[in-house]
Design an enzyme around this catalytic site. Sequence first.
Site, PDB file in Angstrom:
ATOM      1  N   GLY A  46     -23.073  20.280   1.490  1.00 61.61           N
ATOM      2  CA  GLY A  46     -23.499  19.034   0.862  1.00 61.61           C
ATOM      3  C   GLY A  46     -24.993  18.838   1.062  1.00 61.61           C
ATOM      4  N   GLN A  51     -32.813  14.262   1.589  1.00 67.20           N
ATOM      5  CA  GLN A  51     -33.137  15.385   2.477  1.00 67.20           C
ATOM      6  C   GLN A  51     -34.216  16.297   1.896  1.00 67.20           C
ATOM      7  OE1 GLN A  51     -28.711  16.308   2.945  1.00 67.20           O
ATOM      8  NE2 GLN A  51     -29.549  17.116   4.843  1.00 67.20           N
ATOM      9  N   CYS A  92     -25.435  19.120   9.825  1.00 68.81           N
ATOM     10  CA  CYS A  92     -26.333  18.621   8.782  1.00 68.81           C
ATOM     11  C   CYS A  92     -27.488  19.602   8.626  1.00 68.81           C
ATOM     12  CB  CYS A  92     -26.861  17.249   9.202  1.00 68.81           C
ATOM     13  SG  CYS A  92     -27.993  16.523   8.011  1.00 68.81           S
ATOM     14  N   LEU A  93     -27.866  19.881   7.382  1.00 69.31           N
ATOM     15  CA  LEU A  93     -28.965  20.815   7.143  1.00 69.31           C
ATOM     16  C   LEU A  93     -30.289  20.260   7.674  1.00 69.31           C
ATOM     17  CD1 LEU A  93     -28.080  22.106   3.558  1.00 69.31           C
ATOM     18  CD2 LEU A  93     -27.713  23.246   5.756  1.00 69.31           C
ATOM     19  N   HIS A 134     -20.894  11.373   4.556  1.00 71.31           N
ATOM     20  CA  HIS A 134     -22.073  11.867   5.280  1.00 71.31           C
ATOM     21  C   HIS A 134     -23.307  11.842   4.362  1.00 71.31           C
ATOM     22  CE1 HIS A 134     -24.065  14.984   8.020  1.00 71.31           C
ATOM     23  NE2 HIS A 134     -24.821  15.006   6.939  1.00 71.31           N
ATOM     24  N   GLU A 135     -23.136  12.335   3.123  1.00 76.66           N
ATOM     25  CA  GLU A 135     -24.274  12.386   2.193  1.00 76.66           C
ATOM     26  C   GLU A 135     -24.664  10.986   1.726  1.00 76.66           C
ATOM     27  OE1 GLU A 135     -25.713  15.078   2.323  1.00 76.66           O
ATOM     28  OE2 GLU A 135     -24.053  16.350   2.955  1.00 76.66           O
ATOM     29  N   HIS A 138     -27.021   9.480   4.098  1.00 77.90           N
ATOM     30  CA  HIS A 138     -28.410   9.940   3.905  1.00 77.90           C
ATOM     31  C   HIS A 138     -29.128   9.034   2.900  1.00 77.90           C
ATOM     32  CE1 HIS A 138     -28.846  13.582   6.230  1.00 77.90           C
ATOM     33  NE2 HIS A 138     -27.768  14.142   5.725  1.00 77.90           N
TER      34      HIS A 138
HETATM   35 NI    NI Z   1     -26.679  15.801   6.360  1.00 78.14          NI
END
Ligand code: NI
Length: 180
Positions: A46, A51, A92-93, A134-135, A138
Amino acid sequence: MAILNILRYPDARLHKVAKPVTEFGERIKKLVADMAETMYDAPGVGLAASQVDVHEQLLIVDISETKDELRVFINPQIVWASAEKQVYDEGCLSVPGIYDGVERPAQIKVSALDADGKPFELSADGLMAVCIQHEMDHLMGKVFVEYLSPLKRNRIKAKMLKEERGMEREAALRAAGRRH
Ligand code: NI
């Protein structure tokens, strides 16, 4: 298409609140394509526009093994969430290498627009429900480590900053190497 730079926690830009998307067209299609390439390359399941330093309400998810089930959520809203919760080890990236349990509603129903601006609704559970929530965090400027204890969060922050300094040193050494 292009691979975009993913902001790393604790970059302050990760805490910006995203604005709704109001215009659909080539710009959004290109952003979706670039974000997808960035997510698959990372690899991740995701990615939120926040991000990649684009503060608009757009996120993508692909939890398939075959990486060919990309879903795009624009201006997403959770219209229903179950009372039942699940704890999932999230990563998370923007916080590479860190995984920890976060409790969230186990099932949700989301309403959103697709890349063409067409509305849809989706019911999700399991990993899909985790990813969407989660996204969506963000987009609100929230990173999953903010659910953890202050002690854990501070340790993660220190680790990320240390890694960042290491990466900067390496880049400086590489640049110096090129000069000699
Ligand atoms: Ni994330």
